[in-house]
Design a protein around this motif. Structure first.
Motif, PDB file in Angstrom:
ATOM      1  N   ALA A  56       0.836  -1.206   0.000  1.00  0.00           N
ATOM      2  CA  ALA A  56       0.000   0.000   0.000  1.00  0.00           C
ATOM      3  C   ALA A  56       0.871   1.256   0.000  1.00  0.00           C
ATOM      4  O   ALA A  56       0.538   2.242  -0.660  1.00  0.00           O
ATOM      5  CB  ALA A  56      -0.937  -0.006   1.207  1.00  0.00           C
ATOM      6  N   GLU A  57       1.994   1.226   0.719  1.00  0.00           N
ATOM      7  CA  GLU A  57       2.900   2.372   0.758  1.00  0.00           C
ATOM      8  C   GLU A  57       3.612   2.586  -0.573  1.00  0.00           C
ATOM      9  O   GLU A  57       3.921   3.719  -0.935  1.00  0.00           O
ATOM     10  CB  GLU A  57       3.914   2.202   1.882  1.00  0.00           C
ATOM     11  CG  GLU A  57       3.303   2.300   3.260  1.00  0.00           C
ATOM     12  CD  GLU A  57       4.274   1.973   4.379  1.00  0.00           C
ATOM     13  OE1 GLU A  57       5.439   1.607   4.092  1.00  0.00           O
ATOM     14  OE2 GLU A  57       3.873   2.089   5.546  1.00  0.00           O
ATOM     15  N   LEU A  58       3.852   1.496  -1.307  1.00  0.00           N
ATOM     16  CA  LEU A  58       4.523   1.603  -2.602  1.00  0.00           C
ATOM     17  C   LEU A  58       3.573   2.024  -3.721  1.00  0.00           C
ATOM     18  O   LEU A  58       4.021   2.505  -4.754  1.00  0.00           O
ATOM     19  CB  LEU A  58       5.202   0.282  -2.966  1.00  0.00           C
ATOM     20  CG  LEU A  58       6.416  -0.091  -2.113  1.00  0.00           C
ATOM     21  CD1 LEU A  58       6.891  -1.500  -2.457  1.00  0.00           C
ATOM     22  CD2 LEU A  58       7.533   0.911  -2.281  1.00  0.00           C
ATOM     23  N   TYR A  59       2.276   1.819  -3.526  1.00  0.00           N
ATOM     24  CA  TYR A  59       1.290   2.191  -4.531  1.00  0.00           C
ATOM     25  C   TYR A  59       1.002   3.693  -4.470  1.00  0.00           C
ATOM     26  O   TYR A  59       0.718   4.235  -3.405  1.00  0.00           O
ATOM     27  CB  TYR A  59      -0.032   1.460  -4.298  1.00  0.00           C
ATOM     28  CG  TYR A  59      -0.114   0.049  -4.814  1.00  0.00           C
ATOM     29  CD1 TYR A  59       0.907  -0.547  -5.534  1.00  0.00           C
ATOM     30  CD2 TYR A  59      -1.257  -0.698  -4.568  1.00  0.00           C
ATOM     31  CE1 TYR A  59       0.795  -1.845  -5.994  1.00  0.00           C
ATOM     32  CE2 TYR A  59      -1.380  -2.003  -5.034  1.00  0.00           C
ATOM     33  CZ  TYR A  59      -0.352  -2.570  -5.746  1.00  0.00           C
ATOM     34  OH  TYR A  59      -0.465  -3.848  -6.206  1.00  0.00           O
ATOM     35  N   LEU A  63      -3.046   4.752  -8.387  1.00  0.00           N
ATOM     36  CA  LEU A  63      -2.613   3.550  -9.099  1.00  0.00           C
ATOM     37  C   LEU A  63      -3.729   3.002  -9.991  1.00  0.00           C
ATOM     38  O   LEU A  63      -4.899   2.966  -9.589  1.00  0.00           O
ATOM     39  CB  LEU A  63      -2.221   2.451  -8.103  1.00  0.00           C
ATOM     40  CG  LEU A  63      -1.941   1.090  -8.758  1.00  0.00           C
ATOM     41  CD1 LEU A  63      -0.482   0.963  -9.116  1.00  0.00           C
ATOM     42  CD2 LEU A  63      -2.412  -0.042  -7.891  1.00  0.00           C
ATOM     43  N   ALA A  64      -3.353   2.557 -11.181  1.00  0.00           N
ATOM     44  CA  ALA A  64      -4.255   1.825 -12.078  1.00  0.00           C
ATOM     45  C   ALA A  64      -3.617   0.464 -12.320  1.00  0.00           C
ATOM     46  O   ALA A  64      -2.425   0.375 -12.639  1.00  0.00           O
ATOM     47  CB  ALA A  64      -4.434   2.574 -13.387  1.00  0.00           C
ATOM     48  N   THR A  74      -8.356  -1.829 -12.357  1.00  0.00           N
ATOM     49  CA  THR A  74      -8.819  -1.614 -10.994  1.00  0.00           C
ATOM     50  C   THR A  74      -8.013  -0.499 -10.340  1.00  0.00           C
ATOM     51  O   THR A  74      -6.930  -0.143 -10.795  1.00  0.00           O
ATOM     52  CB  THR A  74      -8.694  -2.901 -10.149  1.00  0.00           C
ATOM     53  OG1 THR A  74      -7.345  -3.344 -10.161  1.00  0.00           O
ATOM     54  CG2 THR A  74      -9.601  -3.992 -10.689  1.00  0.00           C
ATOM     55  N   THR A  75      -8.547   0.003  -9.255  1.00  0.00           N
ATOM     56  CA  THR A  75      -7.920   1.079  -8.496  1.00  0.00           C
ATOM     57  C   THR A  75      -6.955   0.492  -7.467  1.00  0.00           C
ATOM     58  O   THR A  75      -6.897  -0.726  -7.255  1.00  0.00           O
ATOM     59  CB  THR A  75      -8.973   1.902  -7.740  1.00  0.00           C
ATOM     60  OG1 THR A  75      -9.568   1.062  -6.742  1.00  0.00           O
ATOM     61  CG2 THR A  75     -10.038   2.453  -8.681  1.00  0.00           C
ATOM     62  N   ARG A  76      -6.269   1.379  -6.801  1.00  0.00           N
ATOM     63  CA  ARG A  76      -5.345   0.997  -5.729  1.00  0.00           C
ATOM     64  C   ARG A  76      -6.082   0.161  -4.678  1.00  0.00           C
ATOM     65  O   ARG A  76      -5.642  -0.933  -4.328  1.00  0.00           O
ATOM     66  CB  ARG A  76      -4.760   2.265  -5.106  1.00  0.00           C
ATOM     67  CG  ARG A  76      -3.881   2.041  -3.902  1.00  0.00           C
ATOM     68  CD  ARG A  76      -3.480   3.401  -3.295  1.00  0.00           C
ATOM     69  NE  ARG A  76      -2.595   3.241  -2.191  1.00  0.00           N
ATOM     70  CZ  ARG A  76      -2.985   3.035  -0.941  1.00  0.00           C
ATOM     71  NH1 ARG A  76      -4.268   2.960  -0.642  1.00  0.00           N
ATOM     72  NH2 ARG A  76      -2.098   2.886   0.014  1.00  0.00           N
ATOM     73  N   GLN A  77      -7.192   0.675  -4.149  1.00  0.00           N
ATOM     74  CA  GLN A  77      -7.904  -0.034  -3.085  1.00  0.00           C
ATOM     75  C   GLN A  77      -8.487  -1.359  -3.577  1.00  0.00           C
ATOM     76  O   GLN A  77      -8.441  -2.362  -2.858  1.00  0.00           O
ATOM     77  CB  GLN A  77      -9.007   0.825  -2.470  1.00  0.00           C
ATOM     78  CG  GLN A  77      -9.586   0.223  -1.202  1.00  0.00           C
ATOM     79  CD  GLN A  77      -8.521  -0.047  -0.134  1.00  0.00           C
ATOM     80  OE1 GLN A  77      -7.786   0.859   0.246  1.00  0.00           O
ATOM     81  NE2 GLN A  77      -8.434  -1.279   0.341  1.00  0.00           N
ATOM     82  N   GLU A  78      -9.033  -1.382  -4.773  1.00  0.00           N
ATOM     83  CA  GLU A  78      -9.560  -2.639  -5.323  1.00  0.00           C
ATOM     84  C   GLU A  78      -8.450  -3.679  -5.436  1.00  0.00           C
ATOM     85  O   GLU A  78      -8.652  -4.854  -5.118  1.00  0.00           O
ATOM     86  CB  GLU A  78     -10.199  -2.399  -6.688  1.00  0.00           C
ATOM     87  CG  GLU A  78     -11.498  -1.629  -6.625  1.00  0.00           C
ATOM     88  CD  GLU A  78     -11.981  -1.146  -7.983  1.00  0.00           C
ATOM     89  OE1 GLU A  78     -13.207  -0.951  -8.109  1.00  0.00           O
ATOM     90  OE2 GLU A  78     -11.154  -0.941  -8.909  1.00  0.00           O
ATOM     91  N   LEU A  80      -5.627  -3.810  -3.644  1.00  0.00           N
ATOM     92  CA  LEU A  80      -5.240  -4.238  -2.294  1.00  0.00           C
ATOM     93  C   LEU A  80      -6.248  -5.235  -1.737  1.00  0.00           C
ATOM     94  O   LEU A  80      -5.867  -6.240  -1.114  1.00  0.00           O
ATOM     95  CB  LEU A  80      -5.094  -3.022  -1.376  1.00  0.00           C
ATOM     96  CG  LEU A  80      -3.923  -2.089  -1.702  1.00  0.00           C
ATOM     97  CD1 LEU A  80      -4.030  -0.805  -0.897  1.00  0.00           C
ATOM     98  CD2 LEU A  80      -2.588  -2.777  -1.477  1.00  0.00           C
ATOM     99  N   ASP A  81      -7.533  -4.993  -1.962  1.00  0.00           N
ATOM    100  CA  ASP A  81      -8.577  -5.918  -1.507  1.00  0.00           C
ATOM    101  C   ASP A  81      -8.425  -7.280  -2.190  1.00  0.00           C
ATOM    102  O   ASP A  81      -8.585  -8.332  -1.554  1.00  0.00           O
ATOM    103  CB  ASP A  81      -9.970  -5.359  -1.784  1.00  0.00           C
ATOM    104  CG  ASP A  81     -10.295  -4.132  -0.939  1.00  0.00           C
ATOM    105  OD1 ASP A  81      -9.595  -3.867   0.064  1.00  0.00           O
ATOM    106  OD2 ASP A  81     -11.263  -3.418  -1.314  1.00  0.00           O
ATOM    107  N   ARG A  82      -8.124  -7.274  -3.476  1.00  0.00           N
ATOM    108  CA  ARG A  82      -7.948  -8.532  -4.219  1.00  0.00           C
ATOM    109  C   ARG A  82      -6.719  -9.289  -3.744  1.00  0.00           C
ATOM    110  O   ARG A  82      -6.724 -10.528  -3.720  1.00  0.00           O
ATOM    111  CB  ARG A  82      -7.884  -8.266  -5.712  1.00  0.00           C
ATOM    112  CG  ARG A  82      -9.236  -7.903  -6.260  1.00  0.00           C
ATOM    113  CD  ARG A  82      -9.195  -7.662  -7.730  1.00  0.00           C
ATOM    114  NE  ARG A  82     -10.537  -7.311  -8.171  1.00  0.00           N
ATOM    115  CZ  ARG A  82     -10.891  -7.229  -9.420  1.00  0.00           C
ATOM    116  NH1 ARG A  82     -10.005  -7.449 -10.384  1.00  0.00           N
ATOM    117  NH2 ARG A  82     -12.121  -6.906  -9.749  1.00  0.00           N
ATOM    118  N   LEU A  83      -5.663  -8.562  -3.383  1.00  0.00           N
ATOM    119  CA  LEU A  83      -4.486  -9.234  -2.833  1.00  0.00           C
ATOM    120  C   LEU A  83      -4.856  -9.979  -1.555  1.00  0.00           C
ATOM    121  O   LEU A  83      -4.492 -11.147  -1.388  1.00  0.00           O
ATOM    122  CB  LEU A  83      -3.370  -8.226  -2.541  1.00  0.00           C
ATOM    123  CG  LEU A  83      -2.617  -7.686  -3.732  1.00  0.00           C
ATOM    124  CD1 LEU A  83      -1.649  -6.587  -3.293  1.00  0.00           C
ATOM    125  CD2 LEU A  83      -1.864  -8.801  -4.447  1.00  0.00           C
TER     126      LEU A  83
END
Length: 158
Positions: A56-59, A63-64, A74-78, A80-83
């Protein structure tokens, strides 16, 4: 970029920064080839360690992330959620045989992704990512995987 170091095979291990901000990079300008390589390996080391906080800190906040199998961005948050959801599906993921080619503003990386299911079954994928970055952050990821390797389509974005 120095051409003799532009592409290399890397064995996964932890990398430190150069005394910059929390991502380990200087702020305010173009990234050096060394900074790009360090960013790449910090990112993939964190993926392998299942550690979403440094990812999350590196994104970059904007982010796309585009994935060829779904054709969706997808977005940054999407992402991260998928990870997080992906970590629940697999016991372990390793990112091996990393071949990184840096260019001004990013890198291309080919690697072997080994997935170990909770029942011990293994599968291997051979992805390639094109990553754009600046100021120590990842701004865009385009991920390419042979879609024929999936027995069922991955879940669609919500």
């Amino acid at each position: 970029l120095e051409s003799e170091a532009a592409a290399h095979v890397f064995s996964p291990r932890r990398h430190g920064g150069d005394g910059g901000d929390r991502t380990g990079f200087r702020r305010g300008g173009r990234m050096t080839e060394g900074e790009i390589h360090a960013l790449c390996h910090r990112f993939f080391d964190a993926l392998e360690a299942r550690d979403v906080k440094p990812i999350a800190e590196l994104y970059d906040p904007d982010l796309a992330f585009w994935f060829n199998v779904t054709g969706q961005t997808t977005t940054r948050q999407e992402n991260l959620d998928r990870l997080e959801a992906g970590y629940a599906r697999h016991r372990r993921r390793t990112y091996d045989e990393r071949v990184v080619s840096a260019f001004e503003g990013g890198f291309v990386m080919q690697y072997t992704l080994t997935l170990v299911q909770h029942d011990g079954r293994r599968s291997v994928l051979f992805p390639c990512v094109v990553v754009l970055c600046g100021d120590g952050r990842i701004t865009r990821i385009d991920e390419y995987i042979d879609s024929g390797k999936f027995s069922a389509p991955p879940p669609a974005a919500s």
